[in-house]
Design an enzyme around this catalytic site. Structure first.
Site, PDB file in Angstrom:
ATOM      1  N   ARG A   1       0.814  -1.214   0.000  1.00 26.63           N
ATOM      2  CA  ARG A   1       0.000   0.000   0.000  1.00 26.63           C
ATOM      3  C   ARG A   1       0.853   1.272   0.000  1.00 26.63           C
ATOM      4  NH1 ARG A   1      -3.615  -2.155   4.965  1.00 26.63           N
ATOM      5  NH2 ARG A   1      -1.706  -3.376   5.248  1.00 26.63           N
TER       6      ARG A   1
ATOM      7  N   THR B   1       0.024 -12.209   9.410  1.00 28.06           N
ATOM      8  CA  THR B   1       0.666 -11.797  10.669  1.00 28.06           C
ATOM      9  C   THR B   1       0.828 -12.967  11.654  1.00 28.06           C
ATOM     10  OG1 THR B   1      -1.515 -10.938  11.304  1.00 28.06           O
ATOM     11  CG2 THR B   1       0.122  -9.334  10.620  1.00 28.06           C
TER      12      THR B   1
HETATM   13  C1  UD1 Z   1      -2.876  -5.458  11.415  1.00 23.50           C
HETATM   14  C2  UD1 Z   1      -3.971  -6.177  12.224  1.00 23.50           C
HETATM   15  C3  UD1 Z   1      -5.098  -5.196  12.520  1.00 23.50           C
HETATM   16  C4  UD1 Z   1      -4.543  -4.010  13.276  1.00 23.50           C
HETATM   17  C5  UD1 Z   1      -3.414  -3.348  12.497  1.00 23.50           C
HETATM   18  C6  UD1 Z   1      -2.820  -2.227  13.319  1.00 23.50           C
HETATM   19  C7  UD1 Z   1      -3.884  -8.499  11.469  1.00 23.50           C
HETATM   20  C8  UD1 Z   1      -4.566  -9.521  10.668  1.00 23.50           C
HETATM   21  N1  UD1 Z   1      -4.474  -7.293  11.462  1.00 23.50           N
HETATM   22  O1  UD1 Z   1      -3.440  -5.074  10.180  1.00 23.50           O
HETATM   23  O2  UD1 Z   1      -6.107  -5.823  13.276  1.00 23.50           O
HETATM   24  O3  UD1 Z   1      -5.563  -3.060  13.541  1.00 23.50           O
HETATM   25  O4  UD1 Z   1      -2.410  -4.339  12.163  1.00 23.50           O
HETATM   26  O5  UD1 Z   1      -1.480  -2.238  13.488  1.00 23.50           O
HETATM   27  O6  UD1 Z   1      -2.907  -8.778  12.099  1.00 23.50           O
HETATM   28  N2  UD1 Z   1       3.802  -8.745   8.428  1.00 23.50           N
HETATM   29  C9  UD1 Z   1       4.720  -9.755   8.312  1.00 23.50           C
HETATM   30  N3  UD1 Z   1       4.414 -10.856   7.569  1.00 23.50           N
HETATM   31  C10 UD1 Z   1       3.221 -11.009   6.960  1.00 23.50           C
HETATM   32  C11 UD1 Z   1       2.274  -9.970   7.082  1.00 23.50           C
HETATM   33  C12 UD1 Z   1       2.589  -8.832   7.821  1.00 23.50           C
HETATM   34  O7  UD1 Z   1       5.815  -9.676   8.873  1.00 23.50           O
HETATM   35  O8  UD1 Z   1       3.010 -12.050   6.336  1.00 23.50           O
HETATM   36  C13 UD1 Z   1       4.144  -7.550   9.236  1.00 23.50           C
HETATM   37  C14 UD1 Z   1       4.155  -6.266   8.445  1.00 23.50           C
HETATM   38  O9  UD1 Z   1       5.451  -6.003   7.956  1.00 23.50           O
HETATM   39  C15 UD1 Z   1       3.700  -5.234   9.482  1.00 23.50           C
HETATM   40  C16 UD1 Z   1       2.888  -6.044  10.473  1.00 23.50           C
HETATM   41  O10 UD1 Z   1       3.157  -7.403  10.225  1.00 23.50           O
HETATM   42  O11 UD1 Z   1       4.770  -4.640  10.164  1.00 23.50           O
HETATM   43  C17 UD1 Z   1       1.390  -5.805  10.309  1.00 23.50           C
HETATM   44  O12 UD1 Z   1       1.024  -6.075   8.980  1.00 23.50           O
HETATM   45  P1  UD1 Z   1       0.084  -5.087   8.181  1.00 23.50           P
HETATM   46  O13 UD1 Z   1      -0.053  -5.611   6.803  1.00 23.50           O
HETATM   47  O14 UD1 Z   1       0.499  -3.691   8.369  1.00 23.50           O
HETATM   48  O15 UD1 Z   1      -1.293  -5.358   8.964  1.00 23.50           O
HETATM   49  P2  UD1 Z   1      -2.572  -4.446   8.957  1.00 23.50           P
HETATM   50  O16 UD1 Z   1      -3.343  -4.695   7.717  1.00 23.50           O
HETATM   51  O17 UD1 Z   1      -2.222  -3.058   9.270  1.00 23.50           O
HETATM   52 CA    CA Z   2      -0.292  -1.945   9.550  1.00 19.98          CA
END
Ligand code: UD1
Ligand code: CA
Length: 442
Positions: free
Chosen positions: A14, A84
């Site tokens: 994004r 996550t």
């Molecule tokens: C996530 C939460 C959401 C919360 C939000 C706020 C989940 C499903 N949702 O959404 O409820 O309100 O954060 O912070 O968790 N990442 C990895 N590996 C992956 C996917 C993500 O390491 O496979 C890391 C990303 O780099 C990031 C963090 O996890 O730092 C969160 O991922 P992101 O995609 O930002 O989650 P949100 O959609 O914001």
């Molecule tokens: Ca996020």
């Protein structure tokens, strides 16, 4: 005792940027730096950072980074970004190298890597609350005026004395109209017992809008299975800004800019117009220094007591202003020292310079530090006077009490000896008549 896992493997699609999200700068520091700093303050037993997308670039930037008192970071690799919960699993597993007891790493604080404004004090409160309430999982929440982009917290009916229990967390993409109205959000920070995590991790699926394994589902499964899931709220909603896209980065940056300015003001720095002042993280400014409007001061600068900067000055990394030095209108300085009482007040570029004490640098002076291949040093010694419009071509030294005439171009290697005056293009020694006081008459 607890360990910290930072989730930082996501692509950050994004952001619409080729740079991995964690390397985007916020007030001069990459997002990931803010997460690691929390470990410096809190001192977890171990720190594991889960990386995946763009990991070579991240490791290159952070190869020397340790945490706390020279402790190594464990870099755990999530090959594919499957969500996550999957990332958390990679991180938690990395905390238990072969043959170690599971209990050794303690409970695990999991922190989304894109929450730069979250304060270590808040995480400390979370740790305390988790212990005191003997929780299996503690979840950080916040009531936000604009909850867009966050997972929403669904609770059971509460009463006057007690808020309802956490029942569900619904991602924005999976939420219906009613759920979107909910203002309490999941911040993206969890403290949990590893055994509880592993038990429920196995049970969760990928039946959601993104087809991913959600860490929030682990929390919800645990709550439904009767494990003790506790929430703790963050009061200041600005502390919970996340960075998913460029808009959010700009918003988070504005909050951090204000926070830093307040810290400088509280430390006794005079900032005439905070709204037009941009001072990056990690700038040292002594009490009593004055920052006039419209300045950009980049990380790693040091500004001593009694110094004045601005209006309209740009201090790039590596600038040291010693006591009472002055940098004024439309001056850019990079990787340079200005000794005590020295001044450069108008329209100049000072690059790779070592300027002594009580030096006056005239309007429009240029330190020509770059020859097209290398950056070279320029030294200007104590009490020298650089005439307006001078160009000093590096490497070169202007001696003590030496002077350059207006418009002089001092060529590389043509050092100006102590006490001498040079003029012209290229600059040559000026044979001014001297009276018997030794003072130049022109
Ligand atoms: C996530 C939460 C959401 C919360 C939000 C706020 C989940 C499903 N949702 O959404 O409820 O309100 O954060 O912070 O968790 N990442 C990895 N590996 C992956 C996917 C993500 O390491 O496979 C890391 C990303 O780099 C990031 C963090 O996890 O730092 C969160 O991922 P992101 O995609 O930002 O989650 P949100 O959609 O914001
Ligand atoms: Ca996020």
């Amino acid at each position: 005792m607890f360990s910290l896992v930072v989730l930082a493997a996501g692509k950050g699609s994004r952001m619409k940027s080729p740079l991995p999200k964690m390397l985007h700068l916020l007030m001069g520091e990459p997002l990931l730096e803010y997460a690691i700093e929390k470990a410096d303050v809190l001192g977890p037993r171990r720190l594991s950072v889960v990386i995946g997308h763009g990991r070579e670039q991240i490791l290159e930037r952070f190869s020397d980074r340790q945490f706390g008192a020279e402790r190594d970071i464990c870099w755990a690799v999530q090959e594919e970004q499957l969500g996550t919960a999957h990332a958390a699993n990679v991180g938690i597993e990395s905390l238990f190298p072969d043959g170690e007891e599971n209990g050794d790493a303690g409970d695990v604080l999991i922190l989304n890597g894109d929450l730069p404004l979250l304060r270590p004090e808040t995480l400390q409160q979370m740790l305390n609350c988790h212990d005191e309430s003997n929780a299996d999982i503690t979840v950080l929440t916040c009531v936000k005026s604009d909850p867009a982009g966050f997972g929403r917290i669904i609770r059971t009916d509460g009463n006057e004395d007690q808020e309802g229990l956490l029942q569900d967390i619904i991602e924005e993409g999976d939420a219906d109209e009613a759920a979107r109205e909910i203002q309490e959000i999941n911040v993206g920070t969890y403290l949990l017992k590893p055994s509880v995590f592993f038990r429920h991790y196995k049970a969760i699926g990928t039946d959601n809008q993104q087809g991913e394994r959600y860490l929030t589902d682990v929390v919800v499964q645990a709550a439904r299975a009767g494990d003790k899931v506790v929430t703790i709220g963050v009061k200041d909603e600005n502390d919970t800004s996340q960075v998913n896209n460029q808009r959010e980065l700009a918003t988070a940056q504005a909050h951090m800019r204000n926070r830093l300015i307040e810290e400088y003001l509280d430390a006794g720095v005079q900032i005439d117009d905070p709204s037009s002042t941009y001072i990056e993280k990690g700038v040292e400014i002594s009490a009593g220094a004055k920052i006039h409007p419209f300045c950009v001061i980049r990380r790693g600068s040091k500004i001593g007591p009694g110094c004045e900067v601005g209006p309209f000055s740009h201090l790039r990394p590596g600038v040291v202003l010693e006591e009472n030095a002055k940098v004024g209108n439309f001056v850019e300085i990079k990787n340079s020292r200005m000794g005590a009482g020295s001044k450069t007040n108008h329209l100049s570029y000072i690059g790779d310079g070592d300027v002594g004490e009580r030096v006056n640098i005239g309007a429009g002076t240029i330190f020509a530090n770059y020859d097209g291949e290398n950056k070279n040093k320029i030294q200007v010694k104590d009490d020298a006077f650089i005439g307006s419009g001078s160009v000093l071509v590096a490497p070169v030294t202007v001696g003590k009490k030496a002077r350059t005439g207006a418009g002089a171009v001092v060529l590389r290697g043509r050092d100006v000896p102590d006490g001498e005056t040079v003029v012209g293009v290229p600059a040559r020694q000026h044979n001014a008549k001297k009276d018997n006081t030794g003072k130049s008459q022109d």
